[in-house]
Write a protein that holds these residues in place. Structure first.
Motif, mmCIF file in Angstrom:
data_model
loop_
_atom_site.group_PDB
_atom_site.id
_atom_site.type_symbol
_atom_site.label_atom_id
_atom_site.label_comp_id
_atom_site.label_asym_id
_atom_site.label_seq_id
_atom_site.Cartn_x
_atom_site.Cartn_y
_atom_site.Cartn_z
ATOM 1 N N ASP A 10 20.614 57.430 34.280
ATOM 2 C CA ASP A 10 21.514 57.222 33.157
ATOM 3 C C ASP A 10 20.899 56.239 32.182
ATOM 4 O OD1 ASP A 10 23.425 58.881 34.262
ATOM 5 O OD2 ASP A 10 24.362 57.251 35.373
ATOM 6 N N SER A 11 21.043 56.509 30.912
ATOM 7 C CA SER A 11 20.538 55.622 29.882
ATOM 8 C C SER A 11 21.547 54.520 29.605
ATOM 9 C CB SER A 11 20.280 56.417 28.605
ATOM 10 O OG SER A 11 19.905 55.545 27.563
ATOM 11 N N LEU A 12 21.030 53.357 29.348
ATOM 12 C CA LEU A 12 21.872 52.229 28.959
ATOM 13 C C LEU A 12 22.012 52.127 27.445
ATOM 14 C CD1 LEU A 12 20.509 49.512 31.408
ATOM 15 C CD2 LEU A 12 22.583 50.870 31.623
ATOM 16 N N ALA A 13 21.414 53.069 26.723
ATOM 17 C CA ALA A 13 21.378 52.999 25.261
ATOM 18 C C ALA A 13 22.755 52.839 24.622
ATOM 19 C CB ALA A 13 20.652 54.204 24.685
ATOM 20 N N PRO A 14 23.776 53.590 25.016
ATOM 21 C CA PRO A 14 25.076 53.410 24.365
ATOM 22 C C PRO A 14 25.657 52.004 24.583
ATOM 23 C CG PRO A 14 25.028 55.505 25.530
ATOM 24 C CD PRO A 14 23.793 54.753 25.926
ATOM 25 N N LEU A 15 25.526 51.502 25.782
ATOM 26 C CA LEU A 15 26.036 50.164 26.085
ATOM 27 C C LEU A 15 25.259 49.096 25.323
ATOM 28 C CD1 LEU A 15 27.876 48.313 27.800
ATOM 29 C CD2 LEU A 15 26.101 48.390 29.562
ATOM 30 N N ILE A 16 23.949 49.227 25.302
ATOM 31 C CA ILE A 16 23.113 48.267 24.587
ATOM 32 C C ILE A 16 23.390 48.325 23.096
ATOM 33 C CG2 ILE A 16 20.726 47.712 23.967
ATOM 34 C CD1 ILE A 16 19.988 48.627 26.833
ATOM 35 N N THR A 17 23.561 49.520 22.581
ATOM 36 C CA THR A 17 23.861 49.669 21.158
ATOM 37 C C THR A 17 25.158 48.952 20.793
ATOM 38 O OG1 THR A 17 22.663 51.759 21.054
ATOM 39 C CG2 THR A 17 24.280 51.338 19.307
ATOM 40 N N ARG A 18 26.187 49.153 21.607
ATOM 41 C CA ARG A 18 27.464 48.468 21.335
ATOM 42 C C ARG A 18 27.312 46.951 21.410
ATOM 43 N NH1 ARG A 18 29.519 52.648 24.435
ATOM 44 N NH2 ARG A 18 29.684 51.346 26.296
ATOM 45 N N ALA A 19 26.574 46.484 22.389
ATOM 46 C CA ALA A 19 26.471 45.051 22.619
ATOM 47 C C ALA A 19 25.516 44.343 21.657
ATOM 48 C CB ALA A 19 26.041 44.780 24.055
ATOM 49 N N LEU A 20 24.432 45.004 21.277
ATOM 50 C CA LEU A 20 23.374 44.304 20.542
ATOM 51 C C LEU A 20 23.061 44.884 19.161
ATOM 52 C CD1 LEU A 20 20.921 43.666 23.518
ATOM 53 C CD2 LEU A 20 22.495 42.039 22.448
ATOM 54 N N LYS A 21 23.855 45.841 18.711
ATOM 55 C CA LYS A 21 23.596 46.479 17.415
ATOM 56 C C LYS A 21 23.477 45.456 16.287
ATOM 57 C CE LYS A 21 25.619 49.672 14.118
ATOM 58 N NZ LYS A 21 26.837 50.380 13.763
ATOM 59 N N ASP A 22 24.417 44.549 16.208
ATOM 60 C CA ASP A 22 24.424 43.556 15.131
ATOM 61 C C ASP A 22 24.022 42.166 15.622
ATOM 62 O OD1 ASP A 22 25.322 45.461 13.229
ATOM 63 O OD2 ASP A 22 27.366 45.246 13.999
ATOM 64 N N ALA A 23 23.389 42.093 16.776
ATOM 65 C CA ALA A 23 23.039 40.804 17.378
ATOM 66 C C ALA A 23 21.854 40.158 16.664
ATOM 67 C CB ALA A 23 22.710 40.991 18.851
ATOM 68 N N ASP A 24 21.812 38.855 16.776
ATOM 69 C CA ASP A 24 20.667 38.102 16.265
ATOM 70 C C ASP A 24 19.413 38.483 17.051
ATOM 71 O OD1 ASP A 24 22.237 36.668 14.450
ATOM 72 O OD2 ASP A 24 22.679 35.101 15.932
ATOM 73 N N PRO A 25 18.248 38.355 16.407
ATOM 74 C CA PRO A 25 16.997 38.701 17.104
ATOM 75 C C PRO A 25 16.810 37.940 18.421
ATOM 76 C CG PRO A 25 16.577 38.467 14.774
ATOM 77 C CD PRO A 25 18.001 38.030 14.999
ATOM 78 N N TRP A 26 17.230 36.702 18.499
ATOM 79 C CA TRP A 26 17.027 35.936 19.728
ATOM 80 C C TRP A 26 17.829 36.538 20.888
ATOM 81 C CZ3 TRP A 26 20.787 33.519 22.543
ATOM 82 C CH2 TRP A 26 21.999 33.242 21.909
ATOM 83 N N LYS A 27 18.983 37.117 20.603
ATOM 84 C CA LYS A 27 19.775 37.746 21.658
ATOM 85 C C LYS A 27 19.095 39.021 22.146
ATOM 86 C CE LYS A 27 24.224 35.891 20.253
ATOM 87 N NZ LYS A 27 25.569 36.185 19.746
ATOM 88 N N ARG A 28 18.530 39.761 21.221
ATOM 89 C CA ARG A 28 17.808 40.976 21.609
ATOM 90 C C ARG A 28 16.579 40.628 22.447
ATOM 91 N NH1 ARG A 28 17.964 44.571 16.067
ATOM 92 N NH2 ARG A 28 20.205 44.998 16.127
ATOM 93 N N LEU A 29 15.833 39.616 22.003
ATOM 94 C CA LEU A 29 14.649 39.201 22.736
ATOM 95 C C LEU A 29 15.019 38.691 24.125
ATOM 96 C CD1 LEU A 29 11.598 38.759 22.821
ATOM 97 C CD2 LEU A 29 11.997 36.492 21.817
ATOM 98 N N THR A 30 16.090 37.936 24.212
ATOM 99 C CA THR A 30 16.546 37.434 25.510
ATOM 100 C C THR A 30 16.826 38.590 26.460
ATOM 101 O OG1 THR A 30 17.482 35.445 24.511
ATOM 102 C CG2 THR A 30 18.312 36.062 26.680
ATOM 103 N N PHE A 31 17.497 39.607 25.978
ATOM 104 C CA PHE A 31 17.789 40.774 26.823
ATOM 105 C C PHE A 31 16.502 41.457 27.270
ATOM 106 C CE2 PHE A 31 18.938 45.171 27.692
ATOM 107 C CZ PHE A 31 20.006 45.002 28.558
ATOM 108 N N MET A 32 15.545 41.581 26.362
ATOM 109 C CA MET A 32 14.285 42.227 26.700
ATOM 110 C C MET A 32 13.536 41.452 27.788
ATOM 111 S SD MET A 32 13.077 43.302 22.857
ATOM 112 C CE MET A 32 11.580 44.190 23.305
#
Length: 141
Positions: free
Chosen positions: A2-24
């Protein structure tokens, strides 16, 4: 898988870059453990190189300072990836995925796009699902 893309999109679509990097970086951390499994079987590579690359990411996140020699860390990680000869070694695919994910995280360390986050998360998910079962855990040496 299963892809996590829909969940990640909802959670991080408008997130600051530092939040995206932290998740990565969080996605990459267990992949480095998977790399250790490969290292224990193949006797090739350095787990420390991948850990150092992630430490660079964490330091950047914590300090807010430019990360420094990103290209050097990417080159070091690239040298840790199993080559085509090693692809049949136990855990080799997971090790290659770990190297790719860490390098990709470093490549977009300043401006991770949503697609970058999704790609790294999918490699982490794929790696977790594709580990060879029954191989046993490496023992401390």
């Amino acid at each position: 898988m299963d892809s996590l893309a829909p969940l990640i999109t909802r959670a991080l679509k408008d997130a600051d870059p530092w939040k995206r990097l932290t998740f990565m970086v969080f996605c990459c951390e267990p992949m480095v453990s998977n790399y250790a499994l490969y290292r224990a079987k193949a006797h090739f590579g350095s787990v420390g190189v991948l850990k150092d690359a992630l430490d660079l990411s964490w330091d950047h996140l914590l300090s807010g300072q430019p990360p420094g020699e990103v290209d050097t860390y990417i080159a070091r990680c690239n040298r840790q990836s199993p080559g085509s000869i090693d692809r049949d070694a136990p855990y080799a695919h997971s090790a290659a995925d770990a190297c790719w994910a860490v390098m990709h995280t470093l490549r977009c360390i300043d401006t991770p796009a949503l697609v970058d986050v999704i790609e790294v998360s999918e490699y982490a998910l794929w790696t977790g699902e594709c580990l060879y079962m029954g191989e046993g855990e490496p023992t401390a040496g």
